[in-house]
Design an enzyme around this catalytic site. Sequence first.
Site, PDB file in Angstrom:
ATOM      1  N   THR A 174       0.853  -1.182   0.000  1.00  0.00           N
ATOM      2  CA  THR A 174       0.000   0.000   0.000  1.00  0.00           C
ATOM      3  C   THR A 174       0.893   1.238   0.000  1.00  0.00           C
ATOM      4  O   THR A 174       2.120   1.150   0.019  1.00  0.00           O
ATOM      5  CB  THR A 174      -0.924   0.012   1.233  1.00  0.00           C
ATOM      6  OG1 THR A 174      -0.137   0.189   2.420  1.00  0.00           O
ATOM      7  CG2 THR A 174      -1.706  -1.286   1.340  1.00  0.00           C
ATOM      8  N   LYS A 223       4.124   1.888  -3.111  1.00  0.00           N
ATOM      9  CA  LYS A 223       3.755   1.255  -4.379  1.00  0.00           C
ATOM     10  C   LYS A 223       4.734   1.569  -5.509  1.00  0.00           C
ATOM     11  O   LYS A 223       4.984   0.729  -6.376  1.00  0.00           O
ATOM     12  CB  LYS A 223       2.340   1.651  -4.784  1.00  0.00           C
ATOM     13  CG  LYS A 223       1.257   1.051  -3.907  1.00  0.00           C
ATOM     14  CD  LYS A 223      -0.129   1.392  -4.429  1.00  0.00           C
ATOM     15  CE  LYS A 223      -1.215   0.739  -3.590  1.00  0.00           C
ATOM     16  NZ  LYS A 223      -2.563   0.997  -4.127  1.00  0.00           N
ATOM     17  N   ASP A 233      -4.796  -3.677  -8.227  1.00  0.00           N
ATOM     18  CA  ASP A 233      -5.780  -2.629  -7.949  1.00  0.00           C
ATOM     19  C   ASP A 233      -6.757  -2.493  -9.113  1.00  0.00           C
ATOM     20  O   ASP A 233      -7.936  -2.179  -8.903  1.00  0.00           O
ATOM     21  CB  ASP A 233      -5.087  -1.287  -7.709  1.00  0.00           C
ATOM     22  CG  ASP A 233      -4.472  -1.170  -6.330  1.00  0.00           C
ATOM     23  OD1 ASP A 233      -4.968  -1.841  -5.398  1.00  0.00           O
ATOM     24  OD2 ASP A 233      -3.492  -0.417  -6.177  1.00  0.00           O
ATOM     25  N   GLY A 280      -4.535  11.131  -8.544  1.00  0.00           N
ATOM     26  CA  GLY A 280      -3.403  10.565  -7.818  1.00  0.00           C
ATOM     27  C   GLY A 280      -3.191   9.095  -8.087  1.00  0.00           C
ATOM     28  O   GLY A 280      -3.566   8.551  -9.136  1.00  0.00           O
TER      29      GLY A 280
END
Length: 280
Positions: free
Chosen positions: A71, A75, A111, A139
């Site tokens: 996380t 990353k 993700d 982002g």
Amino acid sequence: MSHPLTAPDIRYRAAVLGSPIEHSRSPILHNAGYEDLGMSDWDYTRIECTAEDLPRIVGEADETYRGFSVTMPAKFAALEFADEVTDRARQIGSANTLVRTEAGWRADNTDCDGISGALDELLGERLATTRRALVIGGGGTARPALWALANAGVEDITVINRSDRSAELAPLLEPFGVEFRFRGFDTDLRAAAADAEVIVSTVPSAAVEGHEQALAHAPILDVIYEPWPTPLTVAAAANGYLTVGGHIMLAHQAYGQFEQFTGRPAPRAAMRRALEASLQ
């Protein structure tokens, strides 16, 4: 780590890396999967890890560690550290998954699986014919959202963000031929939302505070799951639109990690039940 190993026969381990990490629900998902499959020799923990820490922590991990979930803020460091990188992780520009292989460490980004799975639950069969989307935020979470939308066949994407980051994000979408534009929060948000067939919000609720009513005019995936529901999804539901939260995305991104770490099909129902029980 959040807890010591409780069984002397642990042979395989995985962990989630990030900072802060104490509230991560990844251990709930993965350990529920191990329990459901009777994998008593597996354990999944949390490890506090900054971007600067990642090369040392992963590099010094012994052979029992088969994989790491990653996380923020690590990353980008995970992508740089890896010995090999999947195409989608390279396109997205970050990695949330490190898997031990014979060649070293492979970086991937699940993700986008999380976004895709959540969109599928939100839209069902309509996802296949969805062509226009609105993404809030520019982002780190916006990148897999953009990739997942483009990969699903969305042809027109508007990004609402306080700063124009089109130079950073346009290369991600170029291979898909997506028509792509940036807008600030000073644009006509209601018109932008009403023109979209789906909205993906990748920002904290505070970032859209005061704009919820203008934006709540399409089905919404909001990546936030605590607290839930968010003001944005409450406004959308009041207008008659379906919504899903970040816990759906969290579950779907974990399934692929589980399978890459263990080599076994993820027991999705058991993992999902454990996550939802923890949130209740």
